[in-house]
Scaffold this active site. Sequence first.
Site, PDB file in Angstrom:
ATOM      1  N   ASN A 200      18.378 -79.642 -62.096  1.00 11.15           N
ATOM      2  CA  ASN A 200      19.297 -79.296 -63.187  1.00 11.15           C
ATOM      3  C   ASN A 200      20.256 -80.440 -63.518  1.00 11.15           C
ATOM      4  OD1 ASN A 200      21.018 -77.225 -64.787  1.00 11.15           O
ATOM      5  ND2 ASN A 200      22.456 -78.002 -63.239  1.00 11.15           N
TER       6      ASN A 200
ATOM      7  N   TYR B 116      19.548 -88.797 -74.948  1.00  6.65           N
ATOM      8  CA  TYR B 116      19.427 -87.467 -74.344  1.00  6.65           C
ATOM      9  C   TYR B 116      18.088 -86.827 -74.737  1.00  6.65           C
ATOM     10  CZ  TYR B 116      20.700 -82.686 -73.018  1.00  6.65           C
ATOM     11  OH  TYR B 116      20.729 -81.441 -72.446  1.00  6.65           O
TER      12      TYR B 116
HETATM   13  N1  LIG Z   1      24.674 -76.444 -71.893  1.00  7.95           N
HETATM   14  C1  LIG Z   1      23.704 -76.584 -72.797  1.00  7.95           C
HETATM   15  O1  LIG Z   1      23.875 -76.281 -73.989  1.00  7.95           O
HETATM   16  C2  LIG Z   1      22.368 -77.118 -72.393  1.00  7.95           C
HETATM   17  C3  LIG Z   1      21.291 -77.000 -73.292  1.00  7.95           C
HETATM   18  C4  LIG Z   1      20.045 -77.499 -72.911  1.00  7.95           C
HETATM   19  C5  LIG Z   1      19.884 -78.076 -71.670  1.00  7.95           C
HETATM   20  N2  LIG Z   1      20.953 -78.184 -70.837  1.00  7.95           N
HETATM   21  C6  LIG Z   1      20.744 -78.813 -69.539  1.00  7.95           C
HETATM   22  O2  LIG Z   1      21.154 -77.900 -68.541  1.00  7.95           O
HETATM   23  C7  LIG Z   1      21.683 -78.626 -67.424  1.00  7.95           C
HETATM   24  C8  LIG Z   1      23.094 -78.162 -67.102  1.00  7.95           C
HETATM   25  O3  LIG Z   1      23.886 -78.211 -68.251  1.00  7.95           O
HETATM   26  P1  LIG Z   1      25.451 -77.854 -68.219  1.00  7.95           P
HETATM   27  O4  LIG Z   1      25.831 -77.468 -69.593  1.00  7.95           O
HETATM   28  O5  LIG Z   1      25.744 -76.936 -67.099  1.00  7.95           O
HETATM   29  O6  LIG Z   1      26.044 -79.316 -67.981  1.00  7.95           O
HETATM   30  P2  LIG Z   1      26.983 -79.928 -66.815  1.00  7.95           P
HETATM   31  O7  LIG Z   1      27.326 -81.304 -67.259  1.00  7.95           O
HETATM   32  O8  LIG Z   1      28.090 -79.021 -66.523  1.00  7.95           O
HETATM   33  O9  LIG Z   1      25.997 -79.965 -65.577  1.00  7.95           O
HETATM   34  C9  LIG Z   1      25.336 -81.104 -65.133  1.00  7.95           C
HETATM   35  C10 LIG Z   1      25.766 -81.377 -63.715  1.00  7.95           C
HETATM   36  O10 LIG Z   1      25.032 -82.521 -63.259  1.00  7.95           O
HETATM   37  C11 LIG Z   1      25.912 -83.278 -62.474  1.00  7.95           C
HETATM   38  N3  LIG Z   1      25.453 -84.665 -62.366  1.00  7.95           N
HETATM   39  C12 LIG Z   1      25.553 -85.653 -63.271  1.00  7.95           C
HETATM   40  N4  LIG Z   1      25.059 -86.783 -62.787  1.00  7.95           N
HETATM   41  C13 LIG Z   1      24.606 -86.509 -61.532  1.00  7.95           C
HETATM   42  C14 LIG Z   1      23.960 -87.274 -60.528  1.00  7.95           C
HETATM   43  N5  LIG Z   1      23.695 -88.574 -60.701  1.00  7.95           N
HETATM   44  N6  LIG Z   1      23.618 -86.666 -59.359  1.00  7.95           N
HETATM   45  C15 LIG Z   1      23.888 -85.348 -59.172  1.00  7.95           C
HETATM   46  N7  LIG Z   1      24.515 -84.580 -60.089  1.00  7.95           N
HETATM   47  C16 LIG Z   1      24.850 -85.154 -61.268  1.00  7.95           C
HETATM   48  C17 LIG Z   1      27.246 -83.180 -63.185  1.00  7.95           C
HETATM   49  O11 LIG Z   1      28.327 -83.526 -62.320  1.00  7.95           O
HETATM   50  C18 LIG Z   1      27.260 -81.727 -63.620  1.00  7.95           C
HETATM   51  O12 LIG Z   1      27.898 -80.885 -62.677  1.00  7.95           O
HETATM   52  C19 LIG Z   1      21.546 -80.092 -67.787  1.00  7.95           C
HETATM   53  O13 LIG Z   1      20.304 -80.570 -67.340  1.00  7.95           O
HETATM   54  C20 LIG Z   1      21.558 -80.054 -69.305  1.00  7.95           C
HETATM   55  O14 LIG Z   1      20.964 -81.194 -69.854  1.00  7.95           O
HETATM   56  C21 LIG Z   1      22.188 -77.722 -71.159  1.00  7.95           C
END
Ligand SMILES: NC(=O)c1ccc[n+]([C@@H]2O[C@H](COP(=O)([O-])OP(=O)(O)OC[C@H]3O[C@@H](n4cnc5c(N)ncnc54)[C@H](O)[C@@H]3O)[C@@H](O)[C@H]2O)c1
Length: 252
Positions: A87, A155
């Site tokens: 994730n 992205y």
């Molecule tokens: N929120 C949305 O609208 C949405 C839509 C489609 C996909 N996504 C995907 O869902 C996932 C979670 O999204 P979210 O909204 O909770 O975002 P978020 O940014 O809160 O979660 C991503 C997490 O990854 C962590 N992270 C970043 N770099 C890292 C690394 N090098 N090693 C370990 N951890 C790391 C961040 O600290 C964060 O806690 C992501 O993959 C995002 O691309 C989100």
Amino acid sequence: MKFENRVVIITGAARGLGQEYARQFARRGAQVVVGDIRDCAETLQVINEEGAQGVAVKSDVTSATSAAKLAEAALENFGAIDVLVNNAALYGSLTFAPFDQLSEDEWDATMSVNVKGIWQCCKAVLPAMQKRGGGSIVNISSLAATYGMPNGLHYTASKAAVIGATRGLARELGRYNIRVNAVAPNVVDTDATAEVFGDKRDKIIDVTLSQQAIRKPLKTEDIVGAVLFLSSDQSKVTTGQTIMVDGGTVFL
Ligand SMILES: NC(=O)c1ccc[n+]([C@@H]2O[C@H](COP(=O)([O-])OP(=O)(O)OC[C@H]3O[C@@H](n4cnc5c(N)ncnc54)[C@H](O)[C@@H]3O)[C@@H](O)[C@H]2O)c1
């Protein structure tokens, strides 16, 4: 779906969707290892409040050594690995701009976390899943990949690579009874989404909704069902697939 005696690793689980996956796996009896570059203490509390056992590991998915710490924590504390949810991603902190204005540093960082990170974590869990006789890996992609999100080429390209990686991994790992699938959500109202869209958030959510067949804004709990299904035995002959959880925006 029950996950008793199942060991689940979730990356990027300090907040947002990763934290919600942790809550829902814990609720269904899993032992959960959560990793993030941020502190995961809050997520650990969420897991414990569900009456489940959890371990938090400060880890960076771009590093093989750091990814290995997640697998080590699972094996030391719970003795096996059944599920990996990839994730972690760069999303909220990214600059979204026309493709020719993106910085090279940010392009490279996005590919490193969002794509290489999955490779590192899959390598880290492979021996334990082979030993266990199988496992399930769920990679988090995005609607950006299939729709072609404007002003976010780093992205978008990274999340399309997640779908390609999912298919390649599924072919390679099927012989070990390890399944690899992806979930591609539409915009979900998380902290990261608020960071991405800033004061344009409401307008962008309106535009997003206008393209959904089911015109409801997506919440974190709406994404969980697909992740649980792909992690469970209910999908034991499903691999290499991408499930869109997007209110019916793109039909694969
Ligand atoms: N929120 C949305 O609208 C949405 C839509 C489609 C996909 N996504 C995907 O869902 C996932 C979670 O999204 P979210 O909204 O909770 O975002 P978020 O940014 O809160 O979660 C991503 C997490 O990854 C962590 N992270 C970043 N770099 C890292 C690394 N090098 N090693 C370990 N951890 C790391 C961040 O600290 C964060 O806690 C992501 O993959 C995002 O691309 C989100």
